[in-house]
Design an enzyme around this catalytic site. Structure first.
Site, short mmCIF file in Angstrom:
data_model
loop_
_atom_site.label_atom_id
_atom_site.label_comp_id
_atom_site.label_asym_id
_atom_site.label_seq_id
_atom_site.Cartn_x
_atom_site.Cartn_y
_atom_site.Cartn_z
N LYS A 76 19.30 -6.99 123.56
CA LYS A 76 17.99 -7.27 122.96
C LYS A 76 16.93 -6.46 123.69
O LYS A 76 17.02 -6.25 124.91
CB LYS A 76 17.71 -8.77 123.08
CG LYS A 76 16.42 -9.26 122.45
CD LYS A 76 16.31 -10.76 122.64
CE LYS A 76 15.10 -11.34 121.92
NZ LYS A 76 15.04 -12.82 122.07
N SER A 86 14.53 -14.82 117.78
CA SER A 86 13.97 -13.51 117.97
C SER A 86 15.00 -12.44 118.33
O SER A 86 14.69 -11.26 118.39
CB SER A 86 12.91 -13.56 119.07
OG SER A 86 13.47 -13.96 120.31
N SER A 144 16.41 -18.68 119.78
CA SER A 144 16.45 -17.24 119.52
C SER A 144 17.80 -16.57 119.74
O SER A 144 17.98 -15.41 119.36
CB SER A 144 15.40 -16.52 120.37
OG SER A 144 14.11 -16.85 119.92
#
Length: 563
Positions: A130, A214, A238
């Site tokens: 990420k 996210s 997330s």
């Protein structure tokens, strides 16, 4: 900035695309309006060998790379190719460093050729990250236009493109190959992934749906098999939400189990409900593989917030023994007790989620396990209190990041658009006291379930929805309560796939009676025609720092239901 934010975003977007080799370009990307399952569509661009590699799980890959059956370079090239295709279909990459990854893979192969052994347990395994991780040679934008060509929005720090997050040292030491960073919603505080640099990240199973957030880029990339396993973060769902939306397993560990040192973040310094880092992958065993590898590097010696807790095999052995009974009833002395959350009393899950709960419940009961309805203290109160830390600073941190470029804020994070009152030190302290009391109350409820089970133990784990629907439609992620209660309590949780939407079965209820207008709105957003075929997932929740146990439970339940 000397150019408009739109120009800066376009330049960055084009720079990412330019790193995709010409021979890996897709000439005619199908329109999103076509309900194309691109997890199948992508296969036409890959060789049979590449398909065999990229559709293997992380644990299957390391069996080959650590034995020398597959070279690290061959595996890395295959995943770089599939990731490049994935980005063109889904908008899921923020940073591409394929050349550096291939160079690293060649070094691993040279080491294996010389020493006849792997570098470590992840030898030759490609891992995606990420875009909160700092990686040498590339930047971290975290979706902010104002962070382009900076270090977390600042210039002249000396850290630009040279600083690395702590976990990367441990992954490299274990033999992993790092090759790309994946998309996030700017601010990180959304269940959908959208920013002004790469646009909206799509769900590979159905591009009319969100990939989640996210860690949405991770979910999309792994979902389309452009990565075997990757790392995201979770402050309100997330990791688990993107895992669920893309039919994956995702581990949300408790705080302090895995190293967060040196990563970028929003609202850094807010410590009431902390973000945690954890893996997403196609199998529970993949998550176990990378988690064990990280813990073998003793991260507590390098990150002061990590607990000194090595991997505890004894915690999972009892659960793993259950795998031998898949297809038959478990002996009484080995049975588990599960709490089931059908609804949190605030928002009612839609038809596919309700069916998934029934499927899992039926499978557990058929295997002989004990099922009880979970009736804990109010999740509404828990979530309302747990939400406060997201706005402790009145939104100043994220507004300052937007102000660097003057870029527009996506609808999904419009909460932060306007000035809000900052909490005082006294109010933050009061919130912390309230959170402590709620955690104590929930703990006592969990303890009390020992009186209701025939095992004499409190419930072993809780089965819960992660969201009211299988995946959010664009700009329609309007309820987070099914994921955030876990963060508020700092419990361990694993998302796992259950089934797929069937429009002929998962129809809207004709006699639905909503709790309130929001409950009705959530139900109205579900359309069986749009959702047909989408992944349907749930989560298994355990108490704090039960990563070994809950991963084992997730693996067992997954095999019990054929997933």
């Amino acid at each position: 900035m000397t150019t408009s934010w739109k120009d800066a975003a376009a330049k960055k977007r084009e720079a990412i695309s330019a790193l995709i080799p010409a021979e890996w370009r897709i000439d005619n990307v199908p329109s999103v309006k076509e309900q194309v399952d691109v997890t199948d569509y992508i296969k036409q661009y890959l060789s049979r060998e590449e398909l065999g590699i990229t559709e293997s799980s992380a644990d299957q890959i390391v069996e080959k790379t650590t034995s020398g059956a597959w070279s690290a370079e061959k595996v890395t090239r295959a995943f770089c190719h599939r990731a490049a295709l994935a980005h063109q279909l889904l908008h899921c990459l923020h940073e591409v460093f394929f050349d550096a990854a291939i160079a690293d893979a060649k070094k691993l192969d040279a080491y294996f050729a010389k020493h006849k052994e792997p570098v470590g347990p992840l030898h030759g395994l490609p891992i995606s990250l990420k875009d909160q991780f700092h990686v040498k040679g590339v930047e971290t934008t975290m979706g902010y236009v104002g962070w382009i060509d900076t270090f977390e929005g600042k210039k002249g720090t000396g850290k630009e493109r040279v600083f690395e997050s702590e976990m990367l040292r441990e992954l490299r030491a274990s033999g992993a190959v790092l090759y790309c960073k994946t998309s996030v919603p700017h601010t990180l505080m959304a269940g959908e992934t959208v920013n002004n640099i790469i646009g909206y990240t799509l769900n590979p199973k159905n591009r009319n749906l969100s990939s989640g957030g996210s860690s949405g880029g991770e979910g999309a990339l792994i979902g389309i098999r452009g990565s075997p396993v990757g790392f995201g973060t979770d402050i309100g769902g997330s990791i688990r939400v993107p895992a669920a939306f893309n039919g994956l397993y995702g581990l949300r560990p408790s705080t302090g189990r895995l190293p967060y040192e040196g990563m970028s973040n929003s609202m850094d310094g807010q410590n009431t409900v902390l973000s945690v880092v954890g893996p997403l992958g196609t199998t529970a065993s993949s998550l176990r593989l990378v988690t064990k590898a990280l813990l073998s590097q003793q991260p507590w010696l390098y990150d002061p917030l990590v607990h000194e807790i090595p991997w505890r095999s004894a915690e999972e052995e009892h659960i793993q023994q259950l795998l031998q009974f898949v297809g038959e009833s478990v002996p009484k002395e080995k049975r588990l007790a599960f709490g089931i959350i059908h609804t949190d009393g605030v928002v009612t899950p839609t038809a596919p989620i309700r069916r998934a709960i029934k499927l899992v419940t039926k499978a557990l009961e058929a295997a002989g396990h004990e099922i009880t309805t979970w009736s804990p203290p109010s999740h509404r109160v828990l979530n309302d209190t747990g939400f406060r830390p997201w706005v402790f600073d009145g939104g100043r941190n994220v507004r300052d990041a937007f102000a660097l470029s003057g870029e527009q804020m996506a609808t999904q994070v419009s909460l932060y658009q306007n000035e809000m009152k900052e909490f005082t030190a006294t109010e933050i302290a009061e919130t912390n006291v309230a959170m402590r009391g709620l955690r104590k109350e929930y703990m006592e409820y969990w303890n009390s379930t020992a009186k209701e089970t025939s095992t004499g133990r409190p419930v072993d784990a809780v089965i819960s929805p992660l969201a009211p629907w299988p995946a959010a439609r664009e700009a329609k992620y309007k309820y987070y309560g099914y994921s955030t209660w876990v963060n508020a309590l700092d419990y361990t949780a694993v998302a796992f796939p259950v089934t797929n939407v069937d429009k002929s079965i998962d129809v809207k209820s004709s006699d639905f009676k909503p709790v309130d207008e929001k409950d009705q709105e959530i139900q109205d957003d579900y359309d069986p025609e749009i959702y047909d075929g989408a992944h349907v997932s749930l989560q298994i929740v355990g108490r704090r720092l039960q990563e070994e146990k809950i991963l084992a439970v997730a693996e067992y339940v997954g095999k019990l239901i054929g997933k």
